[in-house]
Design a protein around this motif. Structure first.
Motif, PDB file in Angstrom:
ATOM      1  N   SER A   1       0.834  -1.204   0.000  1.00 45.86           N
ATOM      2  CA  SER A   1       0.000   0.000   0.000  1.00 45.86           C
ATOM      3  C   SER A   1       0.867   1.252   0.000  1.00 45.86           C
ATOM      4  N   ASP A   2       0.488   2.229  -0.849  1.00 40.84           N
ATOM      5  CA  ASP A   2       1.193   3.505  -0.856  1.00 40.84           C
ATOM      6  C   ASP A   2       0.797   4.371   0.332  1.00 40.84           C
ATOM      7  N   GLU A   3      -0.295   3.968   1.002  1.00 41.93           N
ATOM      8  CA  GLU A   3      -0.794   4.803   2.101  1.00 41.93           C
ATOM      9  C   GLU A   3       0.004   4.604   3.386  1.00 41.93           C
ATOM     10  N   ASP A   4       0.171   3.348   3.766  1.00 45.20           N
ATOM     11  CA  ASP A   4       0.844   3.084   5.039  1.00 45.20           C
ATOM     12  C   ASP A   4       1.941   2.020   4.918  1.00 45.20           C
ATOM     13  N   GLY A   5       2.214   1.572   3.711  1.00 44.28           N
ATOM     14  CA  GLY A   5       3.268   0.573   3.521  1.00 44.28           C
ATOM     15  C   GLY A   5       2.833  -0.837   3.850  1.00 44.28           C
ATOM     16  N   GLY A   6       1.585  -1.010   4.303  1.00 49.49           N
ATOM     17  CA  GLY A   6       1.080  -2.356   4.596  1.00 49.49           C
ATOM     18  C   GLY A   6       0.792  -3.122   3.315  1.00 49.49           C
ATOM     19  N   MET A   7       0.551  -4.406   3.461  1.00 50.77           N
ATOM     20  CA  MET A   7       0.293  -5.235   2.285  1.00 50.77           C
ATOM     21  C   MET A   7      -1.214  -5.368   2.067  1.00 50.77           C
ATOM     22  N   LEU A   8      -1.651  -5.066   0.864  1.00 46.97           N
ATOM     23  CA  LEU A   8      -3.059  -5.213   0.493  1.00 46.97           C
ATOM     24  C   LEU A   8      -3.294  -6.651   0.041  1.00 46.97           C
ATOM     25  N   MET A   9      -4.485  -7.171   0.366  1.00 47.20           N
ATOM     26  CA  MET A   9      -4.769  -8.573   0.090  1.00 47.20           C
ATOM     27  C   MET A   9      -4.789  -8.869  -1.410  1.00 47.20           C
TER      28      MET A   9
END
Length: 514
Positions: free
Chosen positions: A342-350
């Motif tokens: 994710s560009d928002e928080d660096g987390g991984m999108l499913m």
């Protein structure tokens, strides 16, 4: 005296007489003197150089010259010239030869080109009846030399082949008058190869710029349509259902016809800048440039990808709304077919493609893309000020206050009355007339929609999740549907059944306050 002696004396007398005659005839002494002078002159030339004059008045006859080995003498003189001088002489000879060729060529061209532009301007206009039959009736636009009757600017007027072009090189012929040279980074192939008359009629046309078609687009598509005979790779299918308006109106709104500093002859960088030139000025449209620059949450496809706008859109025409390259959901899944950072928080999108594959009950916008809008019904692919680039606000919390945030994305489609009314028959999630949605979401500790529903897809009806997550722990919801109601037994409460026809439970006012 004997006869034998008399004969011998006669022979001796003849020989002596012949010797005296020869001395008198050839002047041997003089000859020897001249030969000495000639030899000295030659030796002087060899030693001092060919241009050093030796003061002699010796007269050399042609017969004597033949006796002298002139070639050998020339070689001996040549050996006196240095290698550097020889090189200079060779260069001069080469340049002279080239200059002669150019001069000869110009003379030949000038001989053919009897008319000049200045003379042509003074020429009389041809009358229509004077033109060859094949040019009549005249079209709307006439090439100036043709209009003025100055045919000889381009054609040979007399000779073995009258009417023949004065040169086979069309490019040079056109540039005699059209001085603008196309020398940018990328050239249109016909321009590069000097094939001006591939696109322009040198005599007349019904289209501006003497095009060989009624419109620019018709001309371009002669070569750039799919399946063209010339097998050009860069083709455009303008018969598709959705067309980009500039492409439909005129190709040169985005492309240069001759030469450009940008690939595919675009007028600017086609990845984004060219798009934003228009999409930041269109009336009744969002200023896309400002939008992309200023939104809080940015979509990587727009900002970080290699092809930016072209990652998703076809700038000409497609069969998909928004001139997308693919059907809208498939377009999204072409990237979201794996876990994406994710560009928002660096987390991984499913991995959304996998999620949809495993869960057959899809949210209606995803299920009916054409009517409901697909992923873009909820997400703004160009960026948003709401997390997950949602078009409206939402919550990431388990509890939230619905009353204070009526612009939740869910209420874009789902009527809020089905949620906020304590008693209602407008929702199927009710026990008798008691609205069980209201029971769950009212007050400050109202459960967010996502506590029970998966907004994308589920194995269960009404997009009910198998698990609800609270405090980092997943609790099974255990939802079971019946014809007139159903039941669930999450960790939040004991098993409750509900029935729309015959109410299962009694509800005090205190229940609604919890």
């Amino acid at each position: 005296m004997k006869i034998k002696n008399i004969i011998l004396m006669m022979i001796i007398a003849i020989v002596i007489g012949a010797g005296f005659y020869s001395i008198a005839k050839f002047d041997l002494a003089k000859k020897i003197e001249r030969a000495q002078k000639i030899t000295k002159s030659i030796l002087h030339g060899v030693l001092e150089g060919p241009h050093k004059y030796y003061p002699t008045h010796a007269e050399i006859t042609e017969e004597e010259l033949k006796e002298i080995n002139v070639t050998k003498i020339a070689q001996e003189i040549g050996e006196g010239i240095t290698a550097k001088e020889k090189k200079k002489i060779a260069v001069i000879e080469k340049k002279t030869e080239e200059a002669l060729k150019i001069t000869t060529k110009k003379l030949i061209e000038e001989k053919k080109l009897k008319h000049t532009k200045a003379k042509a301007r003074k020429a009389r206009f041809l009358k229509p009846e004077e033109l060859p039959q094949k040019f009549r009736p005249l079209k709307k636009y006439l090439h100036e030399p043709f209009h003025m009757g100055a045919c000889e600017l381009c054609h040979v007027s007399a000779g073995a082949k009258p009417g023949k072009l004065i040169t086979k090189n069309i490019e040079e012929l056109c540039y005699k008058c059209h001085k603008t040279r196309y020398n940018k980074k990328f050239d249109h192939k016909p321009v590069k190869e000097g094939r001006c008359i591939d696109c322009h009629d040198p005599h007349q046309s019904n289209a501006n710029n003497l095009l060989k078609a009624d419109t620019v687009n018709q001309l371009c598509l002669k070569c750039h349509k799919p399946g063209n005979k010339k097998k050009i790779k860069k083709t455009v299918n303008m018969k598709a259902a959705f067309k980009h308006k500039p492409a439909e109106d005129n190709c040169v709104k985005c492309h240069e016809a001759h030469t450009s500093d940008f690939k595919t002859l675009l007028k600017d960088d086609g990845k984004m800048r060219l798009c934003l030139d228009c999409h930041s000025k269109l009336e009744k449209h969002v200023n896309m440039k400002k939008w992309i620059e200023n939104v809080k949450y940015k979509h990587g496809a727009v900002n970080n990808s290699k092809r930016k706008c072209l990652e998703c859109h076809n700038p000409h025409a497609t069969n998909h709304k928004g001139i997308l390259k693919k059907q809208q959901v498939k377009m999204c899944l072409s990237c979201h077919n794996k876990e994406v950072k994710s560009d928002e928080d660096g987390g991984m999108l499913m991995n959304m493609a996998e999620h949809l594959k495993r869960n057959p009950n899809w949210h209606k916008p995803i299920k009916d893309v054409k009517k409901e809008g697909g992923c873009a019904a909820c997400h703004n692919p160009h960026g948003s000020n709401h997390f997950s680039i949602l078009r409206r606000s939402y919550t990431t919390e388990f509890y939230d206050d619905f009353e204070a945030k009526k612009d939740f994305i869910c209420f874009k489609c789902h009527k809020i009355e089905k949620i906020k009314d304590k008693y209602s028959e407008k929702t199927d999630f009710r026990d008798g007339k008691v609205n069980l949605h209201y029971l769950h979401v009212n007050n400050k500790k109202g459960r967010a929609c996502r506590a029970c529903h998966d907004e994308h897809a589920s194995k269960y009806p009404h997009l009910i999740r198998r698990y609800t997550e609270f405090g980092g722990i997943k609790f099974p919801i255990r939802y079971i549907e019946t014809k007139t109601g159903g039941s669930c037994q999450p960790a939040c409460h004991k098993k409750y059944e509900y029935d729309r026809v015959k109410q299962k439970n009694k509800y005090s006012e205190d229940v609604f306050k919890k």
